[in-house]
Design a protein around this motif. Sequence first.
Motif, PDB file in Angstrom:
ATOM      1  N   ALA A  65      56.780  22.333  53.643  1.00  0.00           N
ATOM      2  CA  ALA A  65      57.300  20.878  53.220  1.00  0.00           C
ATOM      3  C   ALA A  65      56.215  19.989  53.392  1.00  0.00           C
ATOM      4  N   GLY A  66      55.920  19.155  52.251  1.00  0.00           N
ATOM      5  CA  GLY A  66      55.032  18.201  52.326  1.00  0.00           C
ATOM      6  C   GLY A  66      53.397  18.503  51.742  1.00  0.00           C
ATOM      7  N   ASP A  67      53.351  19.614  51.621  1.00  0.00           N
ATOM      8  CA  ASP A  67      51.990  20.228  51.143  1.00  0.00           C
ATOM      9  C   ASP A  67      52.015  20.037  49.661  1.00  0.00           C
ATOM     10  N   THR A  68      50.821  20.098  49.152  1.00  0.00           N
ATOM     11  CA  THR A  68      50.483  19.696  47.857  1.00  0.00           C
ATOM     12  C   THR A  68      50.222  21.214  47.014  1.00  0.00           C
ATOM     13  N   VAL A  69      50.901  21.210  45.833  1.00  0.00           N
ATOM     14  CA  VAL A  69      50.602  22.392  45.147  1.00  0.00           C
ATOM     15  C   VAL A  69      50.070  21.542  43.631  1.00  0.00           C
ATOM     16  N   LEU A  70      49.141  22.040  42.914  1.00  0.00           N
ATOM     17  CA  LEU A  70      48.951  21.649  41.647  1.00  0.00           C
ATOM     18  C   LEU A  70      49.580  22.599  40.591  1.00  0.00           C
ATOM     19  N   SER A  71      49.484  21.706  39.431  1.00  0.00           N
ATOM     20  CA  SER A  71      49.958  22.473  38.258  1.00  0.00           C
ATOM     21  C   SER A  71      49.583  21.670  37.038  1.00  0.00           C
ATOM     22  N   GLU A  72      49.656  22.328  35.663  1.00  0.00           N
ATOM     23  CA  GLU A  72      49.552  21.308  34.681  1.00  0.00           C
ATOM     24  C   GLU A  72      50.500  20.234  34.568  1.00  0.00           C
ATOM     25  N   ASN A  73      49.827  18.903  34.122  1.00  0.00           N
ATOM     26  CA  ASN A  73      51.015  18.054  34.238  1.00  0.00           C
ATOM     27  C   ASN A  73      52.099  18.023  33.284  1.00  0.00           C
ATOM     28  N   ILE A  74      52.173  18.900  32.292  1.00  0.00           N
ATOM     29  CA  ILE A  74      53.298  19.026  31.497  1.00  0.00           C
ATOM     30  C   ILE A  74      53.172  20.520  31.707  1.00  0.00           C
ATOM     31  N   THR A  75      54.401  21.111  32.297  1.00  0.00           N
ATOM     32  CA  THR A  75      54.379  22.558  32.913  1.00  0.00           C
ATOM     33  C   THR A  75      55.837  23.217  32.863  1.00  0.00           C
ATOM     34  N   TYR A  76      55.835  24.130  33.077  1.00  0.00           N
ATOM     35  CA  TYR A  76      57.167  24.995  33.067  1.00  0.00           C
ATOM     36  C   TYR A  76      58.242  24.334  34.041  1.00  0.00           C
TER      37      TYR A  76
ATOM     38  N   ALA B 258      64.278  17.549  26.005  1.00  0.00           N
ATOM     39  CA  ALA B 258      63.142  16.552  26.135  1.00  0.00           C
ATOM     40  C   ALA B 258      62.215  16.895  27.141  1.00  0.00           C
ATOM     41  N   SER B 259      61.133  16.089  27.084  1.00  0.00           N
ATOM     42  CA  SER B 259      59.808  16.284  27.561  1.00  0.00           C
ATOM     43  C   SER B 259      60.094  15.727  29.129  1.00  0.00           C
ATOM     44  N   ASP B 260      61.126  15.274  29.520  1.00  0.00           N
ATOM     45  CA  ASP B 260      61.409  14.822  30.840  1.00  0.00           C
ATOM     46  C   ASP B 260      61.309  16.146  31.738  1.00  0.00           C
ATOM     47  N   ALA B 261      61.794  17.210  31.275  1.00  0.00           N
ATOM     48  CA  ALA B 261      61.916  18.468  31.938  1.00  0.00           C
ATOM     49  C   ALA B 261      60.597  18.917  32.370  1.00  0.00           C
ATOM     50  N   PHE B 262      59.742  18.744  31.685  1.00  0.00           N
ATOM     51  CA  PHE B 262      58.474  19.631  31.926  1.00  0.00           C
ATOM     52  C   PHE B 262      57.327  18.451  32.350  1.00  0.00           C
ATOM     53  N   THR B 263      57.450  17.282  32.622  1.00  0.00           N
ATOM     54  CA  THR B 263      56.530  16.367  33.079  1.00  0.00           C
ATOM     55  C   THR B 263      56.300  16.260  34.514  1.00  0.00           C
TER      56      THR B 263
ATOM     57  N   ASP C 229      53.819  14.180  36.461  1.00  0.00           N
ATOM     58  CA  ASP C 229      53.483  13.024  36.797  1.00  0.00           C
ATOM     59  C   ASP C 229      53.366  11.853  35.743  1.00  0.00           C
ATOM     60  N   GLY C 230      53.813  10.697  36.004  1.00  0.00           N
ATOM     61  CA  GLY C 230      53.680   9.764  34.894  1.00  0.00           C
ATOM     62  C   GLY C 230      54.886   9.513  33.978  1.00  0.00           C
ATOM     63  N   THR C 231      54.954   8.996  33.034  1.00  0.00           N
ATOM     64  CA  THR C 231      55.962   8.523  31.937  1.00  0.00           C
ATOM     65  C   THR C 231      55.837   9.857  30.979  1.00  0.00           C
ATOM     66  N   PRO C 232      57.122  10.358  30.919  1.00  0.00           N
ATOM     67  CA  PRO C 232      57.262  11.621  29.740  1.00  0.00           C
ATOM     68  C   PRO C 232      56.874  11.165  28.539  1.00  0.00           C
ATOM     69  N   PRO C 233      55.957  11.907  27.572  1.00  0.00           N
ATOM     70  CA  PRO C 233      55.873  11.441  26.266  1.00  0.00           C
ATOM     71  C   PRO C 233      57.131  11.638  25.424  1.00  0.00           C
ATOM     72  N   GLU C 234      57.153  11.011  24.620  1.00  0.00           N
ATOM     73  CA  GLU C 234      58.140  10.865  23.423  1.00  0.00           C
ATOM     74  C   GLU C 234      57.898  12.234  22.648  1.00  0.00           C
ATOM     75  N   ALA C 235      58.490  13.309  23.333  1.00  0.00           N
ATOM     76  CA  ALA C 235      58.384  14.605  22.500  1.00  0.00           C
ATOM     77  C   ALA C 235      59.311  15.544  23.090  1.00  0.00           C
ATOM     78  N   VAL C 236      59.523  16.666  22.311  1.00  0.00           N
ATOM     79  CA  VAL C 236      60.677  17.668  22.702  1.00  0.00           C
ATOM     80  C   VAL C 236      60.018  19.104  22.440  1.00  0.00           C
ATOM     81  N   ARG C 237      60.568  20.064  23.409  1.00  0.00           N
ATOM     82  CA  ARG C 237      60.344  21.426  23.047  1.00  0.00           C
ATOM     83  C   ARG C 237      61.645  22.025  21.989  1.00  0.00           C
ATOM     84  N   VAL C 238      61.343  22.471  20.985  1.00  0.00           N
ATOM     85  CA  VAL C 238      62.190  23.112  20.260  1.00  0.00           C
ATOM     86  C   VAL C 238      62.190  24.583  20.220  1.00  0.00           C
TER      87      VAL C 238
END
Length: 468
Positions: A188-199, A419-424, A426-435
Amino acid sequence: MKNWHPDLGQSDSPLYMAIADLIAADLRSGLLAAGDKLPTHRALAKRLAIDVTTVARGYLEAQKRGLVQSHVGRGTFVTGNAAAPAGVPPADTPADPRRAAIVDPSMNMPPEPDDPALLARMRGGLAALSADLVPLLRYQGFGGAAVDKEAAALWLARRGVTPPQERIFVTPGAHPTLLAILGTLAAAGDTVLSENITYPGIRSIAAQLRLRLAGLPMDGDGILPDAFAAACERDRPKALYLNPTLHNPLTFTMPAARRAEIAAVAQRYRVPIVEDDAYGFIPADGPAPLAAHAPDLTWHIGGLSKCIGAGLRLAYVVAPDDSRALWSFAGAMRAGSVMASPLTAALATRWTEDGTVEAILAALRIETAERQALAASLLPAGSHAADPLSFNIWLPLPHGWTRSTFSAYMRDSGLGVVASDAFTVDGTPPEAVRVCLGGPIARPQLRSALEFMAHALEGPPEMAGSFF
């Protein structure tokens, strides 16, 4: 005794499966009939110039299908049941509507098989397991039975991953596996890295474990090596999670050169890589996985949900070849799930050995390409990110559409729009969607839904008749 001399060259299945297939074929053609006594194991092996054990496995396979019956001291006799393997329901048995109605279009699913011949083959493999039903209902050792690990090794070898069996685990799906791996590597508290838009699943798992998930900037090939190195210097991460092939949701595949660069950075800072290869088996000739570049650091997860079906809940996992966390991972998996379902593992093994998996993949590739071509024909060129083999498109929204408004507008279309919120991360999610284009939706309904979507995107929400 019947002077039976099958031509094994007629089948591209393993030899023992070919023997059973040809017994069925010759029953249908009349070359064999009920009551015929087949050659002994030794006699047929000599006739075909193959090993005696292969003939024995072939006869056993035929017996599982109800084609033959063996009697100690008397031999193997044809029973005449060539219509279907033992236990297969009649072709006109209706599906249970309570099962058929269960679907979540928001999940990124492969297209479902509908070819009668392929479905019959899949059902035949399932029915053949009935001969082993009782032992498959027992508790079994964690990590998979030897026969299932052998099938896993065959499957993983398609991706150029050839570890010893002691590093292969058969687990109940990618999710519990990711939970166990990250729970082993980080606290708990450790950092794990990933793509900023990810699964989205990795975001949920990190939150469950109270880990800090940090998103890395990306270009069209994946995360940026320099940004990864800088994060290693700054954050001292415990792991890097990546979904490098047919990325969900962005659809790109990280090229070989970028994989080598990422592996080099991971080696320099000794950061373990968690490679979610859920879609890795879909391309027929995709780039080698990260596990091939950094086998001493990479946890490779070859899930079956996206290339066969999510209901299997099965994954083949390769631990790093220099992993001090190996036994901790095994303990975490045992505590969380005890074992993968032996029935599920046996079905995957069966389909791998008899070539059914390859047939499923071939059908999936064809249908996915057709669906992507349909989307490309209906949506403006350059309006979305896609791959001919991805189950979804990534759609940046034009004309003032917001991700929440567009998702709500498409709710009843039959398409899964997320909506992109599910995948983002860090930062503000882009105005985009997965279809999502996969799942049980038929092509005519898919066309209608895409036409509805294309019309909406021609102008702002108010022009589409939106009431938001």
